[in-house]
Design an enzyme around this catalytic site. Structure first.
Site, mmCIF file in Angstrom:
data_model
loop_
_atom_site.group_PDB
_atom_site.id
_atom_site.type_symbol
_atom_site.label_atom_id
_atom_site.label_comp_id
_atom_site.label_asym_id
_atom_site.label_seq_id
_atom_site.Cartn_x
_atom_site.Cartn_y
_atom_site.Cartn_z
ATOM 1 N N GLU A 97 0.821 -1.090 0.001
ATOM 2 C CA GLU A 97 -0.101 0.056 -0.260
ATOM 3 C C GLU A 97 0.895 1.209 0.102
ATOM 4 O OE1 GLU A 97 -4.116 -1.294 2.242
ATOM 5 O OE2 GLU A 97 -2.398 -0.751 3.373
ATOM 6 N N CYS A 110 3.705 8.854 0.275
ATOM 7 C CA CYS A 110 4.354 7.904 1.380
ATOM 8 C C CYS A 110 4.381 6.363 0.926
ATOM 9 C CB CYS A 110 3.367 7.940 2.652
ATOM 10 S SG CYS A 110 3.865 6.843 3.894
ATOM 11 N N CYS A 117 7.072 -6.305 7.621
ATOM 12 C CA CYS A 117 8.134 -5.593 8.677
ATOM 13 C C CYS A 117 8.354 -6.634 9.462
ATOM 14 C CB CYS A 117 7.856 -4.354 8.967
ATOM 15 S SG CYS A 117 9.266 -3.598 9.852
ATOM 16 N N CYS A 121 7.122 -3.206 15.969
ATOM 17 C CA CYS A 121 6.935 -1.932 16.810
ATOM 18 C C CYS A 121 5.669 -2.319 17.510
ATOM 19 C CB CYS A 121 7.173 -0.908 16.235
ATOM 20 S SG CYS A 121 8.769 -0.266 15.725
ATOM 21 N N CYS A 124 2.214 -0.693 15.969
ATOM 22 C CA CYS A 124 2.195 -0.719 14.488
ATOM 23 C C CYS A 124 1.441 -1.763 13.842
ATOM 24 C CB CYS A 124 3.659 -0.527 13.803
ATOM 25 S SG CYS A 124 3.766 -0.200 11.992
ATOM 26 N N GLY A 166 7.319 -1.315 6.166
ATOM 27 C CA GLY A 166 8.669 -1.701 6.211
ATOM 28 C C GLY A 166 9.576 -0.795 6.834
ATOM 29 N N SER A 198 12.830 7.387 6.757
ATOM 30 C CA SER A 198 12.437 7.181 8.198
ATOM 31 C C SER A 198 12.982 5.902 8.504
ATOM 32 C CB SER A 198 11.019 7.363 8.258
ATOM 33 O OG SER A 198 10.459 7.502 9.553
ATOM 34 N N LEU A 222 11.471 7.864 17.225
ATOM 35 C CA LEU A 222 12.000 7.614 18.558
ATOM 36 C C LEU A 222 11.008 7.181 19.497
ATOM 37 C CD1 LEU A 222 14.893 8.285 19.588
ATOM 38 C CD2 LEU A 222 13.969 10.375 20.619
ATOM 39 N N CYS A 340 -0.515 6.670 9.248
ATOM 40 C CA CYS A 340 0.639 6.074 9.436
ATOM 41 C C CYS A 340 0.459 4.869 10.205
ATOM 42 C CB CYS A 340 1.464 7.006 10.544
ATOM 43 S SG CYS A 340 2.786 8.137 9.868
HETATM 44 N N1 SAH Z 1 10.313 1.684 9.894
HETATM 45 C C1 SAH Z 1 10.275 3.031 9.478
HETATM 46 C C2 SAH Z 1 9.302 3.463 8.585
HETATM 47 C C3 SAH Z 1 7.674 3.206 8.619
HETATM 48 S S1 SAH Z 1 6.672 3.625 9.869
HETATM 49 C C4 SAH Z 1 10.222 3.695 10.943
HETATM 50 O O1 SAH Z 1 10.056 3.289 12.012
HETATM 51 O O2 SAH Z 1 10.308 4.969 10.909
HETATM 52 C C5 SAH Z 1 6.300 5.388 9.636
HETATM 53 C C6 SAH Z 1 6.146 6.184 11.054
HETATM 54 O O3 SAH Z 1 4.664 5.863 11.419
HETATM 55 C C7 SAH Z 1 7.014 5.694 12.010
HETATM 56 O O4 SAH Z 1 7.363 6.783 12.999
HETATM 57 C C8 SAH Z 1 6.364 4.779 12.914
HETATM 58 O O5 SAH Z 1 6.490 4.587 14.364
HETATM 59 C C9 SAH Z 1 4.832 5.475 12.665
HETATM 60 N N2 SAH Z 1 3.688 4.656 13.131
HETATM 61 C C10 SAH Z 1 3.380 3.285 13.348
HETATM 62 N N3 SAH Z 1 2.321 2.852 13.571
HETATM 63 C C11 SAH Z 1 1.523 3.955 13.826
HETATM 64 C C12 SAH Z 1 0.269 4.165 14.250
HETATM 65 N N4 SAH Z 1 -0.308 3.183 14.402
HETATM 66 N N5 SAH Z 1 -0.162 5.609 14.517
HETATM 67 C C13 SAH Z 1 0.578 6.437 14.343
HETATM 68 N N6 SAH Z 1 2.036 6.429 13.918
HETATM 69 C C14 SAH Z 1 2.563 5.043 13.836
#
Ligand code: SAH
Length: 351
Positions: A97, A110, A117, A121, A124, A166, A198, A222, A340
């Protein structure tokens, strides 16, 4: 013989620069530039429409390869914000996507860098189904091309953020190549400063990225600035601690003299308290960075809730009072699950 049988599926035009197209197709450099322009600038998918190529060449190309390796399965558009989400099928049947976000007259694309991935996290959606595979450079660039087709940009070039599915630094070489293709002047010609990679904190890759000879921007996700909390939210922190991450960021800044952005997804009661502000301010000492606060986009099945608007503003104002430049992102794609961290393959599912 069926035409598709003789097509060379290993020849993916979108993976190639103009010079590589010339070599792979054994055509003249100017012809390769024309072809690149059709594919990237005009986003044309049918060789027959590439009218400045000779008829013989169009027919040869048609017989030999496809103009694109992705297929558009679904395009969603939010009536409220104009955000578009594309679901694209990859040649092996997987899908990814990608999202186009409009903010006044600015357009941001984006893009995803992997199918799934591996980082998992805690908050996510993408990591929930695990990691499937890396994308090729062409599979990354084509996401932008599909989103831009029929899009009126009024002469402006879009911003590109590697914030889809990813971890871009786990697919380092393909991501770097895709950036070169996006910057190519015969193509979209996107300026390096309009592109942001990112990362969740792959420290050695940040150091490697520091050596690239361009001005592409870096964002670090972070979310927490003490190791206990960060290791829970971003398990990669168990491998690269905050201190290790700081070393990499400092090296990046020594080499490039560029400011970075810290992404901070706000989770109610978890990392949106004043003590979290204090940790962050302490961590940022000596680092030139702005902070981008992202209200958490709810993901079904995850044990978090978004911080209230009021708490988001308290957090932002506390950072501002410490002199930290801070933006609070207004989410733009929630009504179509395109915000995101809400990206995951929704093949066959109504989105
Ligand atoms: N792996 C990379 C890029 C993809 S995530 C990274 O971690 O930066 C892009 C951003 O979205 C990251 O800052 C991630 O932590 C954030 N993110 C992931 N899930 C989210 C959610 N449910 N709501 C808001 N931000 C989220």
């Amino acid at each position: 013989m069926n035409e598709t049988n003789i097509k060379d599926e290993s020849l993916r035009l979108s993976d190639l620069s103009p010079a590589e197209l010339a070599a792979a197709l054994e055509i003249k450099p100017f012809q390769a530039r024309q072809l690149f322009r059709w594919l990237h600038q005009k986003q044309v998918l049918d060789f027959a429409e590439m009218t400045d190529l000779s008829k013989a060449m169009r027919e040869k190309l048609q017989a030999r390869c496809a103009a694109s390796c992705l297929t558009l399965l679904h395009m969603d558009q939010s009536p409220r914000t104009g955000t578009k989400k594309a679901l694209l099928r990859l040649p092996d049947g997987e899908s990814v996507e990608s999202v186009l976000i409009r903010d006044r007259d600015r357009v941001t694309l984006c893009v995803s860098s992997q199918v799934g991935c591996a980082l998992k996290c805690d908050f996510c959606a993408t990591g929930m189904a695990g990691f499937t595979r890396n994308l090729t450079p062409g599979e990354i660039v084509e996401q932008a091309l599909y989103l831009l087709r029929d899009e009126e940009l009024g002469g402006r070039t879009p911003n590109i953020v590697y914030m889809g599915m990813g971890e871009p630094f786990r697919n380092y070489d393909a991501v770097m190549k895709s950036i070169h293709l996006l910057m190519e002047k015969e193509g979209l010609g996107i300026g390096a400063r309009k592109i942001t990679v990112s990362t969740a904190g792959e420290a050695p890759s940040i150091e490697r990225f520091a050596q690239e000879d361009w001005q592409v921007r870096l964002s670090v996700s972070l979310h927490a600035a003490n190791d206990t909390l960060r290791s829970k939210l971003v398990p990669l922190n168990r491998r690269y601690s905050l201190e290790r991450l700081r070393q990499a960021i400092l090296e990046y800044q020594t080499r490039t003299d560029r400011q970075i952005t810290f992404e901070w997804t706000l989770l109610a009661g978890v990392n949106d308290r004043l003590e979290d502000v204090a940790d962050l301010v302490r961590y940022m000492a000596g680092i030139r960075a702005t902070v981008n606060l992202i209200p958490w986009n709810p993901v079904a099945g995850l044990p978090y809730s978004p911080s209230s608007r009021e708490q988001c503003e308290i957090f932002r104002d506390a950072l501002l009072m410490h002199g930290v430049t801070t933006t609070l992102r207004r989410e733009k794609g929630q009504d179509i699950d395109a915000a995101c961290g809400q990206l995951r393959r929704t093949r066959g599912m109504a989105v």
